[in-house]
Write a protein that holds these residues in place. Structure first.
Motif, PDB file in Angstrom:
ATOM      1  N   ARG A  36       0.833  -1.202   0.000  1.00  0.00           N
ATOM      2  CA  ARG A  36       0.000   0.000   0.000  1.00  0.00           C
ATOM      3  C   ARG A  36       0.871   1.257   0.000  1.00  0.00           C
ATOM      4  NH1 ARG A  36      -5.272  -0.113   3.788  1.00  0.00           N
ATOM      5  NH2 ARG A  36      -5.482   1.879   2.670  1.00  0.00           N
ATOM      6  N   TRP A  37       1.960   1.211   0.738  1.00  0.00           N
ATOM      7  CA  TRP A  37       2.904   2.337   0.731  1.00  0.00           C
ATOM      8  C   TRP A  37       3.496   2.516  -0.667  1.00  0.00           C
ATOM      9  CZ3 TRP A  37       8.285   2.406  -0.094  1.00  0.00           C
ATOM     10  CH2 TRP A  37       8.944   3.592   0.259  1.00  0.00           C
ATOM     11  N   CYS A  38       3.935   1.430  -1.283  1.00  0.00           N
ATOM     12  CA  CYS A  38       4.541   1.497  -2.622  1.00  0.00           C
ATOM     13  C   CYS A  38       3.566   2.058  -3.657  1.00  0.00           C
ATOM     14  CB  CYS A  38       5.001   0.113  -3.074  1.00  0.00           C
ATOM     15  SG  CYS A  38       6.417  -0.551  -2.179  1.00  0.00           S
ATOM     16  N   SER A  39       2.313   1.667  -3.560  1.00  0.00           N
ATOM     17  CA  SER A  39       1.332   2.060  -4.566  1.00  0.00           C
ATOM     18  C   SER A  39       0.702   3.420  -4.290  1.00  0.00           C
ATOM     19  CB  SER A  39       0.228   1.001  -4.668  1.00  0.00           C
ATOM     20  OG  SER A  39      -0.473   0.891  -3.441  1.00  0.00           O
ATOM     21  N   GLY A  40       0.996   4.004  -3.129  1.00  0.00           N
ATOM     22  CA  GLY A  40       0.402   5.295  -2.798  1.00  0.00           C
ATOM     23  C   GLY A  40      -1.071   5.201  -2.476  1.00  0.00           C
ATOM     24  N   THR A  41      -1.420   4.222  -1.636  1.00  0.00           N
ATOM     25  CA  THR A  41      -2.824   4.042  -1.227  1.00  0.00           C
ATOM     26  C   THR A  41      -2.917   3.889   0.285  1.00  0.00           C
ATOM     27  OG1 THR A  41      -2.615   1.656  -1.691  1.00  0.00           O
ATOM     28  CG2 THR A  41      -3.588   3.030  -3.422  1.00  0.00           C
ATOM     29  N   THR A  42      -2.176   4.686   1.019  1.00  0.00           N
ATOM     30  CA  THR A  42      -2.157   4.589   2.485  1.00  0.00           C
ATOM     31  C   THR A  42      -3.301   5.359   3.126  1.00  0.00           C
ATOM     32  OG1 THR A  42      -0.806   6.572   2.872  1.00  0.00           O
ATOM     33  CG2 THR A  42       0.367   4.497   2.406  1.00  0.00           C
ATOM     34  N   GLY A  43      -3.901   6.284   2.382  1.00  0.00           N
ATOM     35  CA  GLY A  43      -4.935   7.142   2.952  1.00  0.00           C
ATOM     36  C   GLY A  43      -4.384   8.431   3.521  1.00  0.00           C
ATOM     37  N   TYR A  44      -3.078   8.614   3.474  1.00  0.00           N
ATOM     38  CA  TYR A  44      -2.447   9.876   3.874  1.00  0.00           C
ATOM     39  C   TYR A  44      -2.026  10.607   2.601  1.00  0.00           C
ATOM     40  CZ  TYR A  44      -2.409   8.715   8.830  1.00  0.00           C
ATOM     41  OH  TYR A  44      -2.796   8.422  10.118  1.00  0.00           O
ATOM     42  N   PRO A  45      -2.662  11.726   2.288  1.00  0.00           N
ATOM     43  CA  PRO A  45      -2.478  12.363   0.981  1.00  0.00           C
ATOM     44  C   PRO A  45      -1.034  12.691   0.617  1.00  0.00           C
ATOM     45  CG  PRO A  45      -4.363  13.307   2.101  1.00  0.00           C
ATOM     46  CD  PRO A  45      -3.700  12.406   3.096  1.00  0.00           C
ATOM     47  N   MET A  46      -0.271  13.259   1.539  1.00  0.00           N
ATOM     48  CA  MET A  46       1.088  13.636   1.167  1.00  0.00           C
ATOM     49  C   MET A  46       1.947  12.405   0.903  1.00  0.00           C
ATOM     50  SD  MET A  46       3.771  16.388   2.777  1.00  0.00           S
ATOM     51  CE  MET A  46       3.024  17.769   1.900  1.00  0.00           C
ATOM     52  N   VAL A  47       1.738  11.357   1.681  1.00  0.00           N
ATOM     53  CA  VAL A  47       2.468  10.108   1.452  1.00  0.00           C
ATOM     54  C   VAL A  47       2.095   9.536   0.092  1.00  0.00           C
ATOM     55  CG1 VAL A  47       2.817   7.735   2.245  1.00  0.00           C
ATOM     56  CG2 VAL A  47       2.637   9.600   3.925  1.00  0.00           C
ATOM     57  N   ASP A  48       0.811   9.471  -0.184  1.00  0.00           N
ATOM     58  CA  ASP A  48       0.345   8.845  -1.422  1.00  0.00           C
ATOM     59  C   ASP A  48       0.730   9.658  -2.652  1.00  0.00           C
ATOM     60  OD1 ASP A  48      -0.706   6.898   0.176  1.00  0.00           O
ATOM     61  OD2 ASP A  48      -2.769   7.609   0.063  1.00  0.00           O
ATOM     62  N   ALA A  49       0.638  10.982  -2.554  1.00  0.00           N
ATOM     63  CA  ALA A  49       1.026  11.826  -3.685  1.00  0.00           C
ATOM     64  C   ALA A  49       2.515  11.649  -3.989  1.00  0.00           C
ATOM     65  CB  ALA A  49       0.714  13.288  -3.387  1.00  0.00           C
ATOM     66  N   GLY A  50       3.320  11.582  -2.945  1.00  0.00           N
ATOM     67  CA  GLY A  50       4.753  11.405  -3.146  1.00  0.00           C
ATOM     68  C   GLY A  50       5.082  10.088  -3.814  1.00  0.00           C
ATOM     69  N   MET A  51       4.465   9.019  -3.359  1.00  0.00           N
ATOM     70  CA  MET A  51       4.749   7.711  -3.940  1.00  0.00           C
ATOM     71  C   MET A  51       4.249   7.615  -5.379  1.00  0.00           C
ATOM     72  SD  MET A  51       6.541   6.329  -1.686  1.00  0.00           S
ATOM     73  CE  MET A  51       6.730   4.736  -2.510  1.00  0.00           C
ATOM     74  N   ARG A  52       3.119   8.237  -5.662  1.00  0.00           N
ATOM     75  CA  ARG A  52       2.617   8.213  -7.045  1.00  0.00           C
ATOM     76  C   ARG A  52       3.503   9.053  -7.959  1.00  0.00           C
ATOM     77  NH1 ARG A  52      -4.033   8.174  -6.583  1.00  0.00           N
ATOM     78  NH2 ARG A  52      -4.150   6.876  -4.712  1.00  0.00           N
ATOM     79  N   GLN A  53       3.973  10.179  -7.440  1.00  0.00           N
ATOM     80  CA  GLN A  53       4.914  10.980  -8.229  1.00  0.00           C
ATOM     81  C   GLN A  53       6.171  10.166  -8.542  1.00  0.00           C
ATOM     82  OE1 GLN A  53       6.759  14.334  -6.230  1.00  0.00           O
ATOM     83  NE2 GLN A  53       7.334  15.297  -8.166  1.00  0.00           N
ATOM     84  N   LEU A  54       6.677   9.456  -7.546  1.00  0.00           N
ATOM     85  CA  LEU A  54       7.859   8.623  -7.754  1.00  0.00           C
ATOM     86  C   LEU A  54       7.597   7.544  -8.793  1.00  0.00           C
ATOM     87  CD1 LEU A  54      10.712   7.645  -6.917  1.00  0.00           C
ATOM     88  CD2 LEU A  54       9.597   6.267  -5.144  1.00  0.00           C
ATOM     89  N   ASN A  55       6.497   6.832  -8.652  1.00  0.00           N
ATOM     90  CA  ASN A  55       6.198   5.722  -9.554  1.00  0.00           C
ATOM     91  C   ASN A  55       5.986   6.184 -10.997  1.00  0.00           C
ATOM     92  OD1 ASN A  55       6.319   3.830  -7.452  1.00  0.00           O
ATOM     93  ND2 ASN A  55       4.148   4.047  -6.977  1.00  0.00           N
ATOM     94  N   GLU A  56       5.427   7.383 -11.161  1.00  0.00           N
ATOM     95  CA  GLU A  56       5.100   7.860 -12.504  1.00  0.00           C
ATOM     96  C   GLU A  56       6.226   8.639 -13.165  1.00  0.00           C
ATOM     97  OE1 GLU A  56       1.289   9.823 -12.900  1.00  0.00           O
ATOM     98  OE2 GLU A  56       0.470   8.676 -11.213  1.00  0.00           O
ATOM     99  N   THR A  57       7.119   9.245 -12.349  1.00  0.00           N
ATOM    100  CA  THR A  57       8.112  10.154 -12.943  1.00  0.00           C
ATOM    101  C   THR A  57       9.556   9.849 -12.569  1.00  0.00           C
ATOM    102  OG1 THR A  57       8.131  11.764 -11.106  1.00  0.00           O
ATOM    103  CG2 THR A  57       6.381  11.998 -12.761  1.00  0.00           C
ATOM    104  N   GLY A  58       9.780   9.058 -11.509  1.00  0.00           N
ATOM    105  CA  GLY A  58      11.139   8.825 -11.047  1.00  0.00           C
ATOM    106  C   GLY A  58      11.670   9.934 -10.150  1.00  0.00           C
ATOM    107  N   TYR A  59      10.834  10.930  -9.891  1.00  0.00           N
ATOM    108  CA  TYR A  59      11.208  12.038  -9.009  1.00  0.00           C
ATOM    109  C   TYR A  59      10.323  12.034  -7.772  1.00  0.00           C
ATOM    110  CZ  TYR A  59      13.750  14.273 -12.895  1.00  0.00           C
ATOM    111  OH  TYR A  59      14.614  14.552 -13.912  1.00  0.00           O
ATOM    112  N   MET A  60      10.814  12.649  -6.689  1.00  0.00           N
ATOM    113  CA  MET A  60       9.970  12.966  -5.546  1.00  0.00           C
ATOM    114  C   MET A  60      10.576  14.170  -4.846  1.00  0.00           C
ATOM    115  SD  MET A  60       8.837  10.905  -2.075  1.00  0.00           S
ATOM    116  CE  MET A  60       8.490   9.359  -2.894  1.00  0.00           C
ATOM    117  N   HIS A  61       9.730  15.124  -4.496  1.00  0.00           N
ATOM    118  CA  HIS A  61      10.166  16.333  -3.812  1.00  0.00           C
ATOM    119  C   HIS A  61      10.843  15.972  -2.486  1.00  0.00           C
ATOM    120  CE1 HIS A  61       9.823  20.143  -1.590  1.00  0.00           C
ATOM    121  NE2 HIS A  61       9.786  20.717  -2.781  1.00  0.00           N
TER     122      HIS A  61
END
Length: 431
Positions: free
Chosen positions: A296-321
């Protein structure tokens, strides 16, 4: 093959013709210079065939080769086990000297020792140079000669040393370009080295974005970062140019460059940190290591928006703020009680700017197990982080389109997770 004496310059993490220390000295040698890059199968074999980093390396080499062709030269690109490649090169060329820039990670150090010994037995002289750092492992030490393990005194010593020397020299390789070996080697396609194009791309860097870095760096919605990290990782930009710019433009950005060198010397001096806690007293922590929670952490589905947005950004772009990296790392280690090694390995697969020393250093910082780390009882509250650094929800809505339409509930309650983490750390830290 013509058996005239030649020099080889071995490109590795320095994929540029400008301000390249080892290349500069190679071009000063009395033999014509063949530039070489080796796609190392010991590294490539562990990567997916659409790895964006391999494509970026290939693209960077292509640009170098295009410049060399205008000079009547070209880049020699090989693929294979590094030692096997060098054995064949010794047969193919009358090599007199080899030049390369130093690397500081355990695998690279071991590889270079093997290659240098091979060349030495064949009476070929090796020259190595400092290029990817301003100060390397033994140049910034405590008064007793031991390495620093706390960042602030390291930074102070770094700045003191930097300010005590003349401005860092940049190397004008262009003046020596006529010394490249006149040749026309075939440049392989990405497919010929066994890879394919990726949907993820490395973004061009932009220093203008970090002029006000100290004011904007914590707000991911501003997209006010330089995107320099992959370029610095693979050496398409010079650390000397960056530091000379940062010294005059932004001290906070300079501090981030010094952090990079701090973690590099930590890895060099304490190689155990690759797979073990820097603080061995933390070895007793009983991690939950729940695989479903990790997914769930890897896929960005934890229910915590900042955590999930970061993981989705990583998975889709290879970057994370960077601010978000701290939040997602703290969440994995503290809220879910999953060993930092799991997160470090996932970031190593996904990050375009993956650098072993910084990745390990930052993950252990977040987990509290590293040198100069966040204390174990410091547990980021993802909701407070969201309110402070993305108050209008611009960043999270960019990466979580369903946020306003039935977004998943938090997988664990913050206060409960915080208390559980602190109890596990207290019980696990060895006295």
């Amino acid at each position: 093959m013509d058996k005239q004496g030649i020099t080889i310059f071995w490109f590795r993490r320095d994929l540029r013709l400008e301000d390249n220390v080892g290349l500069f000295h190679a071009l000063e040698s009395k033999y014509p210079v063949i530039p070489l890059f080796v796609f190392d199968e010991d590294i490539l074999d562990s990567l997916p065939k659409n790895d964006a980093r391999v494509e970026f390396i290939h693209d960077s080499l292509y640009k170098i080769n295009q410049k060399l062709k205008k000079l009547g030269s070209s880049l020699l690109v090989k693929k294979g086990k590094t030692q096997d490649v060098w054995k064949q090169l010794i047969q193919d060329f009358n090599m007199k000297e080899i030049f390369f820039n130093k690397e500081y990670e355990p695998y690279a150090i071991s590889r270079d020792c093997v290659i240098c010994e091979l060349l030495k037995t064949n009476k070929i002289i090796c020259f190595s140079y400092k290029d990817q750092v301003i100060f390397e492992e033994k140049q910034i030490t405590k008064s007793d000669g031991l390495p620093y393990t706390v960042y602030t005194p390291y930074k102070n010593k770094w700045l003191e040393k930097y300010n005590s020397i003349p401005p860092v020299q940049e190397y004008n390789c262009e003046l020596l370009f006529s010394n490249f070996y006149k040749c026309s080697f075939n440049f392989p396609t990405l497919q010929q080295i066994g890879f394919e194009e990726s949907s993820i791309k490395v973004i061009p860097h932009n220093l203008k974005n970090v002029t006000n870095y100290h004011e904007t760096r914590d707000f991911p919605a501003l997209d006010a970062t330089s995107y320099l990290s992959p370029h610095l990782r693979f050496g398409t930009v010079s650390i000397r140019k960056l530091v000379n710019w940062a010294v005059n433009k932004n001290q906070v950005f300079l501090s981030e460059l010094i952090w990079r060198e701090f973690f590099m010397q930590i890895l060099f001096s304490f190689t155990k940190v690759v797979s073990n806690n820097f603080k061995s007293s933390y070895d007793g922590i009983q991690w939950r290591n729940n695989e479903e929670d990790f997914k769930r952490w890897c896929s960005g589905t934890t229910g915590y928006p900042m955590v999930d947005a970061g993981m989705r950004q990583l998975n889709e772009t290879g970057y994370m703020h960077n601010r978000v990296r701290m939040v997602v790392a703290s969440f994995l280690c503290k809220h879910l009680l999953i060993n930092w090694q799991w997160g470090e390995a996932y970031f190593a697969q996904k990050l375009l700017d993956f650098e072993l020393s910084s990745n390990v250093g930052n993950w252990q910082w977040a987990a509290g197990t590293g040198c100069d780390a966040a204390p174990y009882f410091r547990v980021f509250n993802p909701e407070i982080q969201l309110k402070k650094f993305d108050e209008k929800g611009i960043y999270i809505r960019k990466w979580i389109p369903e946020f306003d339409f039935g977004y998943v509930e938090p997988m664990v309650e913050h206060a409960f997770a915080r208390d559980r983490a602190i109890a596990a750390y207290k019980e696990g830290i060895l006295k």
